[in-house]
Scaffold this motif. Sequence first.
Motif, PDB file in Angstrom:
ATOM      1  N   GLN A  18       0.218  -4.696   0.112  1.00  0.00           N
ATOM      2  CA  GLN A  18       1.148  -3.956  -0.738  1.00  0.00           C
ATOM      3  C   GLN A  18       2.593  -4.336  -0.431  1.00  0.00           C
ATOM      4  O   GLN A  18       3.431  -4.404  -1.334  1.00  0.00           O
ATOM      5  CB  GLN A  18       0.971  -2.451  -0.536  1.00  0.00           C
ATOM      6  CG  GLN A  18      -0.309  -1.872  -1.114  1.00  0.00           C
ATOM      7  CD  GLN A  18      -0.366  -0.368  -0.903  1.00  0.00           C
ATOM      8  OE1 GLN A  18      -0.056   0.131   0.174  1.00  0.00           O
ATOM      9  NE2 GLN A  18      -0.759   0.353  -1.935  1.00  0.00           N
ATOM     10  N   LEU A  19       2.902  -4.576   0.840  1.00  0.00           N
ATOM     11  CA  LEU A  19       4.265  -4.918   1.220  1.00  0.00           C
ATOM     12  C   LEU A  19       4.663  -6.271   0.630  1.00  0.00           C
ATOM     13  O   LEU A  19       5.805  -6.456   0.203  1.00  0.00           O
ATOM     14  CB  LEU A  19       4.390  -4.938   2.741  1.00  0.00           C
ATOM     15  CG  LEU A  19       4.006  -3.633   3.453  1.00  0.00           C
ATOM     16  CD1 LEU A  19       4.116  -3.801   4.967  1.00  0.00           C
ATOM     17  CD2 LEU A  19       4.859  -2.466   2.973  1.00  0.00           C
ATOM     18  N   VAL A  20       3.719  -7.208   0.593  1.00  0.00           N
ATOM     19  CA  VAL A  20       3.984  -8.502  -0.029  1.00  0.00           C
ATOM     20  C   VAL A  20       4.167  -8.324  -1.535  1.00  0.00           C
ATOM     21  O   VAL A  20       5.030  -8.972  -2.148  1.00  0.00           O
ATOM     22  CB  VAL A  20       2.844  -9.489   0.277  1.00  0.00           C
ATOM     23  CG1 VAL A  20       3.081 -10.821  -0.424  1.00  0.00           C
ATOM     24  CG2 VAL A  20       2.718  -9.695   1.782  1.00  0.00           C
ATOM     25  N   ALA A  21       3.389  -7.440  -2.131  1.00  0.00           N
ATOM     26  CA  ALA A  21       3.542  -7.162  -3.567  1.00  0.00           C
ATOM     27  C   ALA A  21       4.929  -6.581  -3.854  1.00  0.00           C
ATOM     28  O   ALA A  21       5.545  -6.889  -4.881  1.00  0.00           O
ATOM     29  CB  ALA A  21       2.449  -6.208  -4.034  1.00  0.00           C
ATOM     30  N   TRP A  22       5.427  -5.725  -2.955  1.00  0.00           N
ATOM     31  CA  TRP A  22       6.788  -5.203  -3.096  1.00  0.00           C
ATOM     32  C   TRP A  22       7.791  -6.358  -3.153  1.00  0.00           C
ATOM     33  O   TRP A  22       8.709  -6.367  -3.983  1.00  0.00           O
ATOM     34  CB  TRP A  22       7.129  -4.292  -1.923  1.00  0.00           C
ATOM     35  CG  TRP A  22       6.762  -2.860  -2.098  1.00  0.00           C
ATOM     36  CD1 TRP A  22       5.504  -2.327  -2.124  1.00  0.00           C
ATOM     37  CD2 TRP A  22       7.665  -1.748  -2.254  1.00  0.00           C
ATOM     38  NE1 TRP A  22       5.565  -0.969  -2.279  1.00  0.00           N
ATOM     39  CE2 TRP A  22       6.874  -0.589  -2.353  1.00  0.00           C
ATOM     40  CE3 TRP A  22       9.046  -1.636  -2.296  1.00  0.00           C
ATOM     41  CZ2 TRP A  22       7.430   0.680  -2.515  1.00  0.00           C
ATOM     42  CZ3 TRP A  22       9.619  -0.379  -2.459  1.00  0.00           C
ATOM     43  CH2 TRP A  22       8.812   0.759  -2.567  1.00  0.00           C
ATOM     44  N   ALA A  23       7.637  -7.326  -2.255  1.00  0.00           N
ATOM     45  CA  ALA A  23       8.572  -8.455  -2.204  1.00  0.00           C
ATOM     46  C   ALA A  23       8.525  -9.260  -3.496  1.00  0.00           C
ATOM     47  O   ALA A  23       9.570  -9.641  -4.044  1.00  0.00           O
ATOM     48  CB  ALA A  23       8.251  -9.337  -0.999  1.00  0.00           C
ATOM     49  N   ARG A  24       7.332  -9.532  -3.989  1.00  0.00           N
ATOM     50  CA  ARG A  24       7.207 -10.289  -5.240  1.00  0.00           C
ATOM     51  C   ARG A  24       7.883  -9.546  -6.385  1.00  0.00           C
ATOM     52  O   ARG A  24       8.621 -10.145  -7.184  1.00  0.00           O
ATOM     53  CB  ARG A  24       5.726 -10.511  -5.571  1.00  0.00           C
ATOM     54  CG  ARG A  24       5.002 -11.505  -4.699  1.00  0.00           C
ATOM     55  CD  ARG A  24       3.719 -11.948  -5.378  1.00  0.00           C
ATOM     56  NE  ARG A  24       2.882 -12.750  -4.500  1.00  0.00           N
ATOM     57  CZ  ARG A  24       1.862 -12.292  -3.802  1.00  0.00           C
ATOM     58  NH1 ARG A  24       1.514 -11.009  -3.873  1.00  0.00           N
ATOM     59  NH2 ARG A  24       1.148 -13.094  -3.047  1.00  0.00           N
ATOM     60  N   ARG A  25       7.618  -8.249  -6.480  1.00  0.00           N
ATOM     61  CA  ARG A  25       8.202  -7.474  -7.577  1.00  0.00           C
ATOM     62  C   ARG A  25       9.716  -7.357  -7.429  1.00  0.00           C
ATOM     63  O   ARG A  25      10.444  -7.371  -8.426  1.00  0.00           O
ATOM     64  CB  ARG A  25       7.568  -6.086  -7.637  1.00  0.00           C
ATOM     65  CG  ARG A  25       6.106  -6.108  -8.041  1.00  0.00           C
ATOM     66  CD  ARG A  25       5.614  -4.723  -8.406  1.00  0.00           C
ATOM     67  NE  ARG A  25       4.180  -4.703  -8.630  1.00  0.00           N
ATOM     68  CZ  ARG A  25       3.550  -3.779  -9.347  1.00  0.00           C
ATOM     69  NH1 ARG A  25       4.233  -2.788  -9.891  1.00  0.00           N
ATOM     70  NH2 ARG A  25       2.240  -3.822  -9.508  1.00  0.00           N
ATOM     71  N   ALA A  26      10.186  -7.237  -6.204  1.00  0.00           N
ATOM     72  CA  ALA A  26      11.633  -7.154  -5.978  1.00  0.00           C
ATOM     73  C   ALA A  26      12.325  -8.408  -6.489  1.00  0.00           C
ATOM     74  O   ALA A  26      13.383  -8.331  -7.122  1.00  0.00           O
ATOM     75  CB  ALA A  26      11.924  -6.947  -4.493  1.00  0.00           C
ATOM     76  N   ALA A  52       7.952 -13.262   7.051  1.00  0.00           N
ATOM     77  CA  ALA A  52       7.309 -14.568   6.881  1.00  0.00           C
ATOM     78  C   ALA A  52       6.349 -14.534   5.698  1.00  0.00           C
ATOM     79  O   ALA A  52       6.301 -15.472   4.887  1.00  0.00           O
ATOM     80  CB  ALA A  52       6.568 -14.965   8.154  1.00  0.00           C
ATOM     81  N   ALA A  53       5.582 -13.440   5.586  1.00  0.00           N
ATOM     82  CA  ALA A  53       4.677 -13.300   4.439  1.00  0.00           C
ATOM     83  C   ALA A  53       5.471 -13.188   3.141  1.00  0.00           C
ATOM     84  O   ALA A  53       5.110 -13.795   2.118  1.00  0.00           O
ATOM     85  CB  ALA A  53       3.792 -12.071   4.631  1.00  0.00           C
ATOM     86  N   ALA A  54       6.569 -12.434   3.177  1.00  0.00           N
ATOM     87  CA  ALA A  54       7.407 -12.283   1.986  1.00  0.00           C
ATOM     88  C   ALA A  54       8.047 -13.610   1.599  1.00  0.00           C
ATOM     89  O   ALA A  54       8.169 -13.930   0.411  1.00  0.00           O
ATOM     90  CB  ALA A  54       8.483 -11.229   2.237  1.00  0.00           C
ATOM     91  N   ALA A  55       8.453 -14.391   2.595  1.00  0.00           N
ATOM     92  CA  ALA A  55       9.056 -15.691   2.312  1.00  0.00           C
ATOM     93  C   ALA A  55       8.079 -16.607   1.587  1.00  0.00           C
ATOM     94  O   ALA A  55       8.450 -17.339   0.664  1.00  0.00           O
ATOM     95  CB  ALA A  55       9.520 -16.350   3.613  1.00  0.00           C
ATOM     96  N   GLY A  56       6.811 -16.567   2.003  1.00  0.00           N
ATOM     97  CA  GLY A  56       5.811 -17.404   1.363  1.00  0.00           C
ATOM     98  C   GLY A  56       5.438 -16.954  -0.033  1.00  0.00           C
ATOM     99  O   GLY A  56       4.936 -17.746  -0.830  1.00  0.00           O
TER     100      GLY A  56
END
Length: 283
Positions: A18-26, A52-56
């Motif tokens: 979910q946290l990675v999904a937040w980054a994509r949507r942001a 690091a996950a958000a960067a990818g």
Amino acid sequence: MDIGIGLPGHAPWTDGRQLVAWARRAEARGFSTVAVSDRLRWTTPEPLTVLAAAAGATSRVRLLTSVLLAPLRTNHRLFAKTVATLDHVAGPGRLRLGLAAGFRTDDFTASGVDYAGRGEAFAALLETLRDTADDPGGLRPATPGGPPLLFGGTSRAALRRIAAHGTGWLAGTASVADVEAFTPQLHAAWTAAGRAGTPRIVVSAMFALGPHAGASVARAIGPYYAFAGEEWAREGIAAACTSAQQLTAAVEAFERAGCDELILTGNDPDPVQVDLLAEALGR
């Protein structure tokens, strides 16, 4: 004023994806930054791992630790290499490090790190970051000179760190009054150090939206701030924005106070909160 998003790491999340999904949507909704907070004695995820996950998962949005508890990173060379690695994974210019000394003693006790010596440890870590940024024998960051540093806190030591090493102040969940009270000291220290330009001022505020916004805020902030007492927890819950009107007012007030960026931190782990926020702000 830029508007960024703080991931709901302090809230009762259960699925790290979910946290990675937040980054994509942001990134998709045009927010400036994705920020991650840091605590050891809490369920907050480790911030550099999350970034690091958000960067990818993204390509443009900036990445920020808000704030990372620097003295807990006791292997300074390893920390510097971790930062340099993340800077390469993200790409030049995306990563910013928000750093602070920390004030929760339980985080230090659990780490076996001397709480009283955290200032000295912080200073040593900053020297290592500076030295390794230009080390020909090690991994240099992708960003020339290393990622920009922002510092939390309002102490004299925090002012010295900002003036000597930083690009600005990271204010946490400060009020407009807090910002207005501290910025004259910040500008004075900056000028006294002979720094050109002005320090960047980044502030965080809590939010949740939708029919369960109030309950989400209480469920996330109440336990998180309980260590400081019931009154502080109540004040934190009351200060959170739970409507479009409150968000608009907060944005306008912090911009008038001279902030360069406002990080709106979620309290409901559902990634749909990013879209609700964008709609509330007319994005």
